[in-house]
Design a protein around this motif. Structure first.
Motif, PDB file in Angstrom:
ATOM      1  N   MET A  17       0.823  -1.189   0.000  1.00 47.37           N
ATOM      2  CA  MET A  17       0.000   0.000   0.000  1.00 47.37           C
ATOM      3  C   MET A  17       0.869   1.255   0.000  1.00 47.37           C
ATOM      4  O   MET A  17       0.433   2.281  -0.486  1.00 47.37           O
ATOM      5  N   THR A  18       2.075   1.126   0.512  1.00 42.26           N
ATOM      6  CA  THR A  18       2.983   2.271   0.523  1.00 42.26           C
ATOM      7  C   THR A  18       3.304   2.713  -0.895  1.00 42.26           C
ATOM      8  O   THR A  18       3.308   3.908  -1.191  1.00 42.26           O
ATOM      9  N   LEU A  19       3.561   1.761  -1.777  1.00 41.29           N
ATOM     10  CA  LEU A  19       3.842   2.108  -3.174  1.00 41.29           C
ATOM     11  C   LEU A  19       2.632   2.783  -3.815  1.00 41.29           C
ATOM     12  O   LEU A  19       2.769   3.768  -4.544  1.00 41.29           O
ATOM     13  N   HIS A  20       1.458   2.270  -3.550  1.00 44.75           N
ATOM     14  CA  HIS A  20       0.227   2.855  -4.093  1.00 44.75           C
ATOM     15  C   HIS A  20       0.060   4.297  -3.612  1.00 44.75           C
ATOM     16  O   HIS A  20      -0.262   5.187  -4.403  1.00 44.75           O
ATOM     17  N   ARG A  21       0.291   4.521  -2.325  1.00 42.40           N
ATOM     18  CA  ARG A  21       0.175   5.887  -1.779  1.00 42.40           C
ATOM     19  C   ARG A  21       1.210   6.825  -2.384  1.00 42.40           C
ATOM     20  O   ARG A  21       0.995   8.030  -2.456  1.00 42.40           O
ATOM     21  N   ALA A  22       2.343   6.276  -2.832  1.00 39.06           N
ATOM     22  CA  ALA A  22       3.387   7.084  -3.461  1.00 39.06           C
ATOM     23  C   ALA A  22       3.151   7.226  -4.966  1.00 39.06           C
ATOM     24  O   ALA A  22       4.036   7.663  -5.691  1.00 39.06           O
ATOM     25  N   ARG A  27      -8.062  -3.790  -1.343  1.00 36.62           N
ATOM     26  CA  ARG A  27      -9.235  -3.296  -2.081  1.00 36.62           C
ATOM     27  C   ARG A  27      -9.884  -2.130  -1.357  1.00 36.62           C
ATOM     28  O   ARG A  27     -10.272  -1.141  -1.977  1.00 36.62           O
ATOM     29  N   ALA A  28     -10.015  -2.256  -0.040  1.00 38.91           N
ATOM     30  CA  ALA A  28     -10.632  -1.185   0.755  1.00 38.91           C
ATOM     31  C   ALA A  28      -9.815   0.105   0.677  1.00 38.91           C
ATOM     32  O   ALA A  28     -10.370   1.200   0.767  1.00 38.91           O
ATOM     33  N   ALA A  29      -8.513  -0.023   0.475  1.00 37.76           N
ATOM     34  CA  ALA A  29      -7.642   1.146   0.368  1.00 37.76           C
ATOM     35  C   ALA A  29      -7.547   1.667  -1.061  1.00 37.76           C
ATOM     36  O   ALA A  29      -6.838   2.633  -1.329  1.00 37.76           O
ATOM     37  N   GLY A  30      -8.254   1.014  -1.985  1.00 38.85           N
ATOM     38  CA  GLY A  30      -8.241   1.467  -3.373  1.00 38.85           C
ATOM     39  C   GLY A  30      -7.087   0.954  -4.206  1.00 38.85           C
ATOM     40  O   GLY A  30      -6.849   1.423  -5.315  1.00 38.85           O
ATOM     41  N   VAL A  31      -6.351  -0.015  -3.690  1.00 37.54           N
ATOM     42  CA  VAL A  31      -5.239  -0.603  -4.439  1.00 37.54           C
ATOM     43  C   VAL A  31      -5.814  -1.596  -5.455  1.00 37.54           C
ATOM     44  O   VAL A  31      -6.634  -2.440  -5.098  1.00 37.54           O
ATOM     45  N   PRO A  32      -5.424  -1.509  -6.703  1.00 39.21           N
ATOM     46  CA  PRO A  32      -5.911  -2.466  -7.701  1.00 39.21           C
ATOM     47  C   PRO A  32      -5.499  -3.901  -7.344  1.00 39.21           C
ATOM     48  O   PRO A  32      -4.369  -4.138  -6.915  1.00 39.21           O
ATOM     49  N   THR A  33      -6.427  -4.823  -7.525  1.00 40.39           N
ATOM     50  CA  THR A  33      -6.174  -6.225  -7.190  1.00 40.39           C
ATOM     51  C   THR A  33      -6.689  -7.138  -8.291  1.00 40.39           C
ATOM     52  O   THR A  33      -7.534  -6.750  -9.092  1.00 40.39           O
TER      53      THR A  33
END
Length: 109
Positions: free
Chosen positions: A1-6, A24-30
Motif C-alpha cells: 500500500m505504501t507504493l500505491h500511496r506514493a 481493495r478497501a484502500a483502493g489498491v488495484p487487485t
C-alpha cells in the motif's frame, strides 16, 4: 500500500479474496487469480506488468513465478523476497540463483 500511496502503479495478485480485502478497501488495484493460470494471463492482458515482486512465504513458488515471467518481463525486472537463512544454508531446499528472481531484502523480511 505504501507504493500505491506514493503513486507507483501496483497490482496485487492473490488467490485468496481475504488476502486482498484490505488492499481493495484502500483502493489498491487487485486481481484474484493464480498468477500462473490462464485466468491471470487474461486478467493482465489489458494491464501487463512492468515489474514483478513475488512475495509469498513459499520460496519455491516465488522462484517458479520469477522463472516463468522472466522471459516476458526481463530477468532484471523480476524480484522475490530473500529466502530465509535456513533455505540459504540448506543445499536441498535452496533454489539455484539462476532460477530465482533478483533477491529483495534480507532473509528476515
Amino acid at each position: 500500500m505504501t507504493l500505491h500511496r506514493a503513486s507507483v502503479p501496483v497490482l496485487l495478485v492473490d488467490t485468496y479474496p481475504g488476502a486482498l480485502r484490505t488492499a481493495r478497501a484502500a483502493g489498491v488495484p487487485t486481481l484474484q487469480a493464480e498468477l500462473l493460470s490462464r485466468e491471470a494471463e487474461e486478467g493482465l492482458a489489458d494491464q501487463p506488468p512492468d515489474r514483478l515482486l513475488a512475495a509469498t512465504r513459499d520460496e519455491l513458488y516465488n522462484a517458479l513465478v520469477c522463472t516463468r515471467l522472466a522471459p516476458e518481463l526481463g530477468r532484471e525486472r523480476v524480484y522475490q523476497l530473500a529466502p530465509s537463512a535456513d533455505h540459504l544454508l540448506h543445499s536441498e531446499t535452496g533454489v539455484s540463483r539462476d532460477l530465482r528472481g533478483k533477491v529483495l531484502g534480507d532473509g528476515g523480511l
